[in-house]
Design a protein around this motif. Structure first.
Motif, PDB file in Angstrom:
ATOM      1  N   ARG A  56       0.841  -1.207   0.000  1.00 40.94           N
ATOM      2  CA  ARG A  56       0.000   0.000   0.000  1.00 40.94           C
ATOM      3  C   ARG A  56       0.874   1.254   0.000  1.00 40.94           C
ATOM      4  O   ARG A  56       0.655   2.193  -0.766  1.00 40.94           O
ATOM      5  N   ASP A  60       1.145   4.199  -2.823  1.00 43.45           N
ATOM      6  CA  ASP A  60       1.019   5.626  -2.501  1.00 43.45           C
ATOM      7  C   ASP A  60       2.208   6.407  -3.039  1.00 43.45           C
ATOM      8  O   ASP A  60       2.053   7.512  -3.566  1.00 43.45           O
ATOM      9  N   GLN A  64       2.076   9.354  -5.718  1.00 43.95           N
ATOM     10  CA  GLN A  64       2.572  10.694  -5.383  1.00 43.95           C
ATOM     11  C   GLN A  64       3.619  11.165  -6.393  1.00 43.95           C
ATOM     12  O   GLN A  64       3.618  12.313  -6.821  1.00 43.95           O
ATOM     13  N   LEU A  81      -5.882   8.789  -8.697  1.00 43.63           N
ATOM     14  CA  LEU A  81      -6.663   9.013  -7.469  1.00 43.63           C
ATOM     15  C   LEU A  81      -7.376   7.732  -7.026  1.00 43.63           C
ATOM     16  O   LEU A  81      -7.505   7.461  -5.831  1.00 43.63           O
ATOM     17  N   VAL A  84      -5.030   5.643  -5.169  1.00 45.20           N
ATOM     18  CA  VAL A  84      -4.834   6.150  -3.805  1.00 45.20           C
ATOM     19  C   VAL A  84      -5.958   5.659  -2.893  1.00 45.20           C
ATOM     20  O   VAL A  84      -5.724   5.172  -1.788  1.00 45.20           O
ATOM     21  N   HIS A  85      -7.196   5.778  -3.378  1.00 41.71           N
ATOM     22  CA  HIS A  85      -8.337   5.299  -2.589  1.00 41.71           C
ATOM     23  C   HIS A  85      -8.287   3.772  -2.420  1.00 41.71           C
ATOM     24  O   HIS A  85      -8.486   3.247  -1.340  1.00 41.71           O
ATOM     25  N   ASP A  88      -5.815   1.774  -0.022  1.00 42.54           N
ATOM     26  CA  ASP A  88      -6.293   1.766   1.370  1.00 42.54           C
ATOM     27  C   ASP A  88      -7.316   0.656   1.609  1.00 42.54           C
ATOM     28  O   ASP A  88      -7.264  -0.056   2.607  1.00 42.54           O
TER      29      ASP A  88
ATOM     30  N   LEU B  77       1.179  19.026  -2.254  1.00 43.89           N
ATOM     31  CA  LEU B  77       0.711  17.744  -2.803  1.00 43.89           C
ATOM     32  C   LEU B  77       0.394  16.779  -1.662  1.00 43.89           C
ATOM     33  O   LEU B  77      -0.615  16.065  -1.706  1.00 43.89           O
ATOM     34  N   LEU B  81      -3.219  14.949  -1.094  1.00 47.52           N
ATOM     35  CA  LEU B  81      -3.332  13.488  -1.004  1.00 47.52           C
ATOM     36  C   LEU B  81      -3.843  13.052   0.370  1.00 47.52           C
ATOM     37  O   LEU B  81      -4.606  12.100   0.484  1.00 47.52           O
ATOM     38  N   VAL B  84      -7.491  13.359   0.423  1.00 44.96           N
ATOM     39  CA  VAL B  84      -8.129  12.245  -0.298  1.00 44.96           C
ATOM     40  C   VAL B  84      -8.233  11.019   0.618  1.00 44.96           C
ATOM     41  O   VAL B  84      -9.278  10.384   0.720  1.00 44.96           O
ATOM     42  N   HIS B  85      -7.129  10.706   1.310  1.00 45.86           N
ATOM     43  CA  HIS B  85      -7.151   9.568   2.234  1.00 45.86           C
ATOM     44  C   HIS B  85      -8.110   9.827   3.403  1.00 45.86           C
ATOM     45  O   HIS B  85      -8.897   8.976   3.782  1.00 45.86           O
ATOM     46  N   ASP B  88     -12.088   9.743   3.229  1.00 45.25           N
ATOM     47  CA  ASP B  88     -12.613   8.371   3.300  1.00 45.25           C
ATOM     48  C   ASP B  88     -12.728   7.891   4.743  1.00 45.25           C
ATOM     49  O   ASP B  88     -13.717   7.281   5.135  1.00 45.25           O
TER      50      ASP B  88
END
Lengths: 214, 214
Positions: A56, A60, A64, A81, A84-85, A88, B77, B81, B84-85, B88
């Motif tokens: 994970r 990331d 990035q 994106l 990134v979601h 997780d 950045l 990010l 975004v994490h 959630d």
């Protein structure tokens, strides 16, 4: 430049797919461990979960770097994106499989799942691991429709989850309270694993369509 | 351009903070509903959760627009990010508070939490809502150290979680299996809420330090 970017995007996709394959395998092994009270297998599943955490973080980092160096837009940005979601959520699927294995590890040599629920948990393990397998395919070869499909499977998982809860809370449940509470948590791990898989599928659809399902 | 960018980053930070404040309030109301068997309050908490889903989507939109139009790097950045994490995770905190409220809603007028566990659940509600409050401060005025602090609080929550599990699985538990299984799930919602809060704090530290805690 564009070629390098595509290579990096492909790498990101590959990383996500590998994570899902690992989550599927963890779920299968965890279910086997819990059904056979195999403490050694359970301990291996728990230990292997650390690899998904590392994967994970690597995902990331890739995301990035892509954002910082390439400043992607439109569909490419959606893919980054989404990664990134999803990284997780897939990492969380691994956690849930590890929780299942850990239940087996703590309680062995005792069997957590009594005979009358073996079929139910076998099915839950098979179905949820297959959901993770399907995600691997959807990640590698994205096409619209994964969300609807996995959402339907999830309804089956929810119904089985309710069925187990009904069984363990019946007046004549013969295995006592510690067994019932363990099983209530155990079955929830399967249900949450399926939820995460649906949520990944929803994000994958978004990459293709640009529209998030309700 | 830079000024507009800063305004958008501030807006993103504001949105995240508002989401956390909402999760804190949901947790407080859900705990009140579950302790007093207040079905109406519980239903309001469940209904209000949809707002957090919308807020999460709005946060995602802001983040995506920032990435597409401004192509931020380095600390900026990391902040985008992180949003975004975290959106959630905070949305998930809201889900967990809604699950707590829903337990009260389904079971009312019966009380889910028996007298001997009222103090334990009151404390869990207070502590976990305070974790969300602390996140609001950390988001609005970021400084290093939030992760260590919330991680310590989380250990307290874990200990209380274990305490409840021990109580409900005692041989002489007088309230039956359905009560014990409900409470096992209920207490897990608090524990997971705290986990998510820690995970948000960890990401917030990362914005400041550029290093992710282990």
């Amino acid at each position: 430049m564009r070629e390098l970017f595509q290579t990096e995007l492909d790498a990101l996709r590959e990383q996500l797919g590998d994570m899902c394959a690992q989550a599927a395998e963890a779920m299968r092994a965890a279910t086997r461990a819990v059904l056979t009270a195999d403490g050694e297998l359970a301990a291996r599943v728990v230990a292997a979960d650390a690899e998904l955490d590392v994967a994970r973080d690597r995902c990331d980092d890739t995301a990035q770097r892509l954002l910082a160096l390439q400043a992607p837009v439109a569909g490419d940005l959606r893919l980054v994106l989404t990664a990134v979601h999803c990284s997780d959520k897939i990492e969380r699927m691994g956690d849930l499989a590890a929780h299942i294995a850990d239940t087996a590890r703590i309680r062995q040599p005792e069997r957590v799942v009594p005979a009358e629920l073996t079929d139910a948990f076998t099915a839950l393990g098979t179905i949820t691991a297959a959901m993770a397998d399907r995600l691997v395919e959807l990640i590698r070869d994205p096409g619209k429709g994964g969300f609807a499909e996995l959402n339907e499977t999830d309804q089956d998982v929810d119904a089985r989850h309710v069925g187990v809860l009904e069984t363990i809370t019946r007046e004549d449940w013969p295995h006592g309270i510690p067994s019932a509470t363990s099983l209530a948590l155990l079955v929830r791990y399967y249900e949450r694993f399926a939820d995460q898989a649906v949520s990944v599928a929803k994000r994958l659809d978004f990459v293709v369509t640009g529209v998030m399902a309700a």
